[in-house]
Scaffold this motif. Structure first.
Motif, mmCIF file in Angstrom:
data_model
loop_
_atom_site.group_PDB
_atom_site.id
_atom_site.type_symbol
_atom_site.label_atom_id
_atom_site.label_comp_id
_atom_site.label_asym_id
_atom_site.label_seq_id
_atom_site.Cartn_x
_atom_site.Cartn_y
_atom_site.Cartn_z
ATOM 1 N N VAL A 172 32.906 -63.432 -68.405
ATOM 2 C CA VAL A 172 34.093 -63.089 -67.611
ATOM 3 C C VAL A 172 33.943 -63.600 -66.183
ATOM 4 C CG1 VAL A 172 35.430 -61.178 -66.655
ATOM 5 C CG2 VAL A 172 34.698 -61.108 -69.041
ATOM 6 N N ALA A 173 32.743 -63.446 -65.615
ATOM 7 C CA ALA A 173 32.523 -63.914 -64.238
ATOM 8 C C ALA A 173 32.669 -65.436 -64.147
ATOM 9 C CB ALA A 173 31.144 -63.477 -63.749
ATOM 10 N N ASP A 174 32.119 -66.150 -65.126
ATOM 11 C CA ASP A 174 32.265 -67.614 -65.127
ATOM 12 C C ASP A 174 33.733 -68.017 -65.180
ATOM 13 O OD1 ASP A 174 29.693 -68.512 -64.822
ATOM 14 O OD2 ASP A 174 29.244 -68.588 -66.954
ATOM 15 N N GLN A 175 34.495 -67.351 -66.050
ATOM 16 C CA GLN A 175 35.910 -67.691 -66.172
ATOM 17 C C GLN A 175 36.680 -67.278 -64.922
ATOM 18 O OE1 GLN A 175 37.198 -69.546 -68.554
ATOM 19 N NE2 GLN A 175 39.143 -69.508 -67.463
ATOM 20 N N TYR A 176 36.291 -66.156 -64.322
ATOM 21 C CA TYR A 176 36.935 -65.737 -63.075
ATOM 22 C C TYR A 176 36.711 -66.782 -61.989
ATOM 23 C CZ TYR A 176 38.319 -62.741 -59.159
ATOM 24 O OH TYR A 176 38.948 -62.225 -58.058
ATOM 25 N N ILE A 177 35.492 -67.317 -61.931
ATOM 26 C CA ILE A 177 35.181 -68.345 -60.935
ATOM 27 C C ILE A 177 36.051 -69.581 -61.165
ATOM 28 C CG2 ILE A 177 33.384 -69.933 -60.167
ATOM 29 C CD1 ILE A 177 31.360 -67.699 -60.785
ATOM 30 N N LEU A 178 36.208 -69.972 -62.436
ATOM 31 C CA LEU A 178 37.066 -71.119 -62.740
ATOM 32 C C LEU A 178 38.513 -70.864 -62.331
ATOM 33 C CD1 LEU A 178 35.774 -72.244 -66.265
ATOM 34 C CD2 LEU A 178 35.490 -73.429 -64.092
ATOM 35 N N ALA A 179 39.019 -69.670 -62.657
ATOM 36 C CA ALA A 179 40.400 -69.344 -62.301
ATOM 37 C C ALA A 179 40.566 -69.276 -60.785
ATOM 38 C CB ALA A 179 40.801 -68.013 -62.949
ATOM 39 N N TYR A 180 39.581 -68.720 -60.116
ATOM 40 C CA TYR A 180 39.643 -68.648 -58.644
ATOM 41 C C TYR A 180 39.644 -70.051 -58.045
ATOM 42 C CZ TYR A 180 38.274 -67.630 -53.838
ATOM 43 O OH TYR A 180 38.217 -67.568 -52.465
ATOM 44 N N ALA A 181 38.818 -70.936 -58.601
ATOM 45 C CA ALA A 181 38.790 -72.313 -58.115
ATOM 46 C C ALA A 181 40.140 -72.993 -58.331
ATOM 47 C CB ALA A 181 37.686 -73.095 -58.815
ATOM 48 N N SER A 182 40.747 -72.760 -59.481
ATOM 49 C CA SER A 182 42.073 -73.335 -59.753
ATOM 50 C C SER A 182 43.111 -72.804 -58.770
ATOM 51 C CB SER A 182 42.493 -73.016 -61.189
ATOM 52 O OG SER A 182 41.589 -73.576 -62.115
ATOM 53 N N GLN A 183 43.010 -71.499 -58.468
ATOM 54 C CA GLN A 183 43.935 -70.909 -57.496
ATOM 55 C C GLN A 183 43.759 -71.539 -56.118
ATOM 56 O OE1 GLN A 183 44.702 -66.366 -56.907
ATOM 57 N NE2 GLN A 183 43.127 -66.917 -55.442
ATOM 58 N N GLN A 184 42.507 -71.750 -55.713
ATOM 59 C CA GLN A 184 42.247 -72.392 -54.419
ATOM 60 C C GLN A 184 42.763 -73.824 -54.394
ATOM 61 O OE1 GLN A 184 41.642 -69.473 -52.877
ATOM 62 N NE2 GLN A 184 40.161 -70.564 -51.583
ATOM 63 N N GLN A 185 42.638 -74.499 -55.534
ATOM 64 C CA GLN A 185 43.134 -75.875 -55.629
ATOM 65 C C GLN A 185 44.647 -75.910 -55.469
ATOM 66 O OE1 GLN A 185 41.064 -78.599 -56.024
ATOM 67 N NE2 GLN A 185 42.884 -79.851 -55.632
ATOM 68 N N VAL A 186 45.324 -74.935 -56.061
ATOM 69 C CA VAL A 186 46.784 -74.858 -55.926
ATOM 70 C C VAL A 186 47.163 -74.674 -54.457
ATOM 71 C CG1 VAL A 186 48.820 -73.473 -56.458
ATOM 72 C CG2 VAL A 186 47.183 -74.020 -58.260
#
Length: 415
Positions: A140-154
């Motif tokens: 879950v933490a790994d996926q959260y990091i990926l989603a957070y990175a995608s949000q920052q990219q947006v």
């Protein structure tokens, strides 16, 4: 359109924007970790298994006391014209109805060993549950990091598009005033369109990453969210692993418990019994065939082909296997931690250089913007400055995400 109608439309638009913003909920990593733990069927299964182990202990304790059973049997062997079973053997008919009480006098050590076995099984289930929780939290933490990175990219892409759109308006005016050529304006317009497309792709990637995060956490949610900074930290990279070694300790206890069971199987067994009821063949005064009996049973193993020694040899081999696995895993775990620590140190060393590159790139953009406003800069040079800034920012975000992933891995193995 009169003024009242204009005011009404403005109020409706303002309310819609405010409501849309209010629907954006901020959530952090702890929220998803807790939801994943609450909804995981694997963790619930292991919890139920542990409760079942507690019931097994009660069952074993119950078997250590006196056992009372009721039994009944009847038999009739007819003899027709002299043909039939020998009545001397069968008595022709028989009926018994008994209440039996049995108690093993030498079973206390066996009961204690079985209880110890159940406790070891419960500890094993508890370990499996904790390990499953750690695995789930890491995923879950790994996926959260990926989603957070995608949000920052947006967010970053949106800021870049906003900047380029502002410059596009000015550049269009300068082009119409013949300060810049039409070809230069088109070059800039292509860059703007590329960034708009990149923004759309980033938004789509964030939706996919966020949906995957909800899937792992067992959440059915389609509301807009804003993911908070994961804020993963390490304890100064101090390695104190001990959790994973518990499984080898449990295996050793299982091996010892099985050895005790082998020993107990070769101990003498002594039991007593008593019964009472009715037992009759109906040949002589059947109404008097009510009675009781008491007795004992005793057994001691003498020879079984050296099976005890063979079982000892098997358990000895199993113990050596446990030690081999434990030593190999300990080395691998330490190597893994050392590698992650090295990668973290190398990653941290990159940030000053990347931040310096971003500072220069951003400063160059500010200078180029001023020059472009006066027509003293080629549009191609401004596009190059934008691309350099984009590359530096992307490198920074990727390095930050890699660092968070490394910390997540380090925290997982350092248990």
């Amino acid at each position: 359109m009169n003024n009242k109608m204009k005011c009404l439309i403005l109020c409706i638009v303002a309310f819609s924007v405010t409501r849309a913003r209010a629907q954006v909920v901020a959530k952090n990593l702890d929220y998803y970790l807790k939801q994943a733990e609450l909804t995981s069927p694997v963790l619930k299964d292991l919890h139920n298994q542990q409760r079942a182990a507690g019931i097994d202990s009660l069952i074993i304790r119950a078997t250590g006391g006196a056992q009372v059973t009721a039994s009944s049997a009847g038999m009739y062997a007819p003899v027709t014209r002299g043909y039939g079973y020998d009545e001397v053997l069968t008595n022709g008919q028989a009926l018994e109805a008994l209440l039996n009480v049995n108690y093993d006098l030498l079973n206390r050590k066996r009961i204690n060993n079985q209880l110890e076995g159940v406790k070891i099984q419960s500890d094993s289930i508890q370990y499996a549950g904790q390990l499953s929780l750690f695995d789930l939290q890491r995923s879950v933490a790994d996926q959260y990091i990926l989603a957070y990175a995608s949000q920052q990219q947006v967010g970053f892409n949106r800021d870049v598009v906003t900047l380029l759109e502002q410059e596009e308006v000015l550049l269009k005016k300068l082009t119409r005033s013949n300060i810049y050529k039409q070809a230069e304006y088109l070059t800039f317009l292509v860059t703007l369109q590329q960034q708009q497309l990149a923004l759309q792709q980033a938004e789509l990637q964030f939706k996919n990453d966020y949906a995957t995060l909800n899937y792992l956490a067992g959440i059915a949610d389609t509301a807009q969210v804003k993911l908070a900074d994961p804020k993963l930290q390490t304890d100064n990279l101090v390695t104190t692993p001990h959790f994973f070694n518990k499984r080898f300790d449990i295996d050793s206890l299982k091996n010892s418990n099985q050895k005790n069971a082998v020993d107990l199987n070769y101990k003498p067994k002594l039991g007593i019994y008593a019964n009472g009821g009715y037992n009759s063949s109906f040949i002589l005064q059947p109404y008097k065939n009510f009675g009781t009996s008491v007795g004992f049973t005793f057994s001691v193993p003498i020879y079984d082909g050296h099976q005890k020694k063979m079982q000892y040899n098997k358990l000895s081999l199993a113990a050596k296997t446990i030690v081999n696995y434990r030593d190999f895993f300990s080395r691998q775990q330490q190597q893994q931690l050392n590698l992650i620590k090295q990668q973290l140190e190398q990653t941290d060393a990159l940030f000053p250089k990347i931040n310096e590159q971003i500072r220069f790139s951003k400063g160059l953009i500010e200078v180029d913007r001023k020059l472009m406003h006066t027509g003293d800069l080629k549009v191609a040079d401004f596009v190059i400055a934008i691309n350099n800034y984009l590359a530096a920012q992307n490198l920074l975000r990727q390095t930050q995400i890699n660092r968070l992933k490394l910390i997540n891995q380090f925290n997982y193995w350092n248990r």
